[in-house]
Design a protein around this motif. Structure first.
Motif, PDB file in Angstrom:
ATOM      1  N   ASN A   4       0.805  -1.219   0.000  1.00 21.04           N
ATOM      2  CA  ASN A   4       0.000   0.000   0.000  1.00 21.04           C
ATOM      3  C   ASN A   4       0.840   1.272   0.000  1.00 21.04           C
ATOM      4  OD1 ASN A   4      -2.333  -1.531   0.044  1.00 21.04           O
ATOM      5  ND2 ASN A   4      -2.419  -1.539   2.271  1.00 21.04           N
ATOM      6  N   LEU A   5       2.134   1.135   0.160  1.00 18.23           N
ATOM      7  CA  LEU A   5       3.006   2.311   0.188  1.00 18.23           C
ATOM      8  C   LEU A   5       3.358   2.748  -1.223  1.00 18.23           C
ATOM      9  CD1 LEU A   5       5.461   1.327   3.045  1.00 18.23           C
ATOM     10  CD2 LEU A   5       3.561   2.912   3.166  1.00 18.23           C
ATOM     11  N   GLN A   6       3.321   4.042  -1.438  1.00 20.20           N
ATOM     12  CA  GLN A   6       3.720   4.595  -2.733  1.00 20.20           C
ATOM     13  C   GLN A   6       4.764   5.676  -2.481  1.00 20.20           C
ATOM     14  OE1 GLN A   6       0.197   6.118  -4.562  1.00 20.20           O
ATOM     15  NE2 GLN A   6      -0.742   4.103  -4.803  1.00 20.20           N
ATOM     16  N   GLY A   7       5.817   5.691  -3.277  1.00 16.08           N
ATOM     17  CA  GLY A   7       6.823   6.734  -3.170  1.00 16.08           C
ATOM     18  C   GLY A   7       8.086   6.305  -2.446  1.00 16.08           C
ATOM     19  N   ILE A   8       8.032   5.217  -1.651  1.00 15.67           N
ATOM     20  CA  ILE A   8       9.249   4.709  -1.009  1.00 15.67           C
ATOM     21  C   ILE A   8       9.356   3.209  -1.271  1.00 15.67           C
ATOM     22  CG2 ILE A   8       9.287   6.486   0.793  1.00 15.67           C
ATOM     23  CD1 ILE A   8       8.304   4.428   2.784  1.00 15.67           C
ATOM     24  N   SER A   9      10.560   2.736  -1.316  1.00 18.96           N
ATOM     25  CA  SER A   9      10.792   1.319  -1.592  1.00 18.96           C
ATOM     26  C   SER A   9      10.692   0.515  -0.297  1.00 18.96           C
ATOM     27  CB  SER A   9      12.184   1.131  -2.199  1.00 18.96           C
ATOM     28  OG  SER A   9      13.166   1.407  -1.226  1.00 18.96           O
ATOM     29  N   ALA A  11      12.915  -1.246   0.974  1.00 17.69           N
ATOM     30  CA  ALA A  11      14.178  -1.096   1.707  1.00 17.69           C
ATOM     31  C   ALA A  11      14.167   0.162   2.576  1.00 17.69           C
ATOM     32  CB  ALA A  11      15.345  -1.050   0.728  1.00 17.69           C
ATOM     33  N   GLN A  12      13.467   1.202   2.133  1.00 21.93           N
ATOM     34  CA  GLN A  12      13.399   2.443   2.898  1.00 21.93           C
ATOM     35  C   GLN A  12      12.395   2.358   4.040  1.00 21.93           C
ATOM     36  OE1 GLN A  12      12.436   4.900  -0.537  1.00 21.93           O
ATOM     37  NE2 GLN A  12      14.326   6.073  -0.217  1.00 21.93           N
ATOM     38  N   TYR A  13      11.440   1.435   3.923  1.00 24.32           N
ATOM     39  CA  TYR A  13      10.403   1.300   4.938  1.00 24.32           C
ATOM     40  C   TYR A  13      11.037   0.892   6.265  1.00 24.32           C
ATOM     41  CZ  TYR A  13       6.035  -0.099   7.152  1.00 24.32           C
ATOM     42  OH  TYR A  13       4.973  -0.204   7.996  1.00 24.32           O
ATOM     43  N   GLY A  14      10.683   1.533   7.328  1.00 25.16           N
ATOM     44  CA  GLY A  14      11.230   1.222   8.648  1.00 25.16           C
ATOM     45  C   GLY A  14      12.444   2.061   8.994  1.00 25.16           C
ATOM     46  N   LYS A  15      12.945   2.857   8.040  1.00 20.55           N
ATOM     47  CA  LYS A  15      14.059   3.767   8.299  1.00 20.55           C
ATOM     48  C   LYS A  15      13.495   5.180   8.391  1.00 20.55           C
ATOM     49  CE  LYS A  15      17.517   1.088   5.807  1.00 20.55           C
ATOM     50  NZ  LYS A  15      18.461   1.105   4.680  1.00 20.55           N
TER      51      LYS A  15
END
Length: 183
Positions: A4-9, A11-15
């Motif tokens: 459901n996330l758009q705009g971040i990969s 790998a970036q999630y959680g940072k």
């Protein structure tokens, strides 16, 4: 969910998010029936990474005269805009090798003195460990938010300032009562 996330990969999630403008949207669904119970709602937000403090006094590579008692005033300029309840950890080390750059020598030296303050100033007085004349010292400050108001992730370089050094000069009084005759 990551899909459901758009705009971040993934790998970036959680940072921590990079500095910039973000649009957050949410829709509300009933958990059991999976039916939408509220329309999509969005909000904009700008995330900013704060700069660490700028060291002022004593100036980098300064020579400080030793007095009959030590009284050194350390100051730094806060450069955070979006962080609240910031505290500063002041660290002073004696540089074991005066020829080694302060940036390297700082990390191989044991802290001589460390304290935490909410003020961007610190008076190193007679109650603190005695500085030895002729020795070279280095200092830095770390800005960090107190608990309940985020963490060091809101600062560049984990809130650490650059490292400054100074030399604590020994007393070298002028010769007195010198008797000389020109020849």
């Amino acid at each position: 969910k990551i899909q459901n996330l758009q705009g971040i990969s993934p790998a970036q999630y959680g940072k921590p998010l990079p500095q910039g403008m973000y649009k957050f949207c949410a829709e509300l669904y009933d958990f059991y029936s999976r039916e939408k119970i509220a329309q999509k709602s969005c909000a904009m937000g700008y995330f900013m990474v704060n700069s660490p403090p700028q060291l002022n006094l004593p100036a980098n590579h300064e020579s400080i005269d030793s007095k009959s008692f030590q009284n050194i005033f350390f100051t730094w300029t806060p450069r955070h805009i979006s962080a609240g309840n910031v505290e500063y950890e002041f660290t002073l080390v004696e540089l074991l090798d005066p020829i080694m750059p302060a940036g390297s020598g700082f990390f191989v030296s044991k802290p001589l003195y460390q304290t935490t303050t909410f003020s961007p100033t610190f008076l190193y007085g007679p109650a603190e460990p005695l500085l030895l004349p002729g020795k070279k010292y280095a200092w830095r400050v770390q800005a960090r938010t107190t608990s309940g108001f985020g963490d060091g992730a809101s600062f560049e370089n984990d809130g650490y300032s650059e490292i400054y050094d100074f030399t604590f000069k020994g007393d070298c009084d002028k010769p007195q009562f010198v008797l000389a005759e020109p020849k």
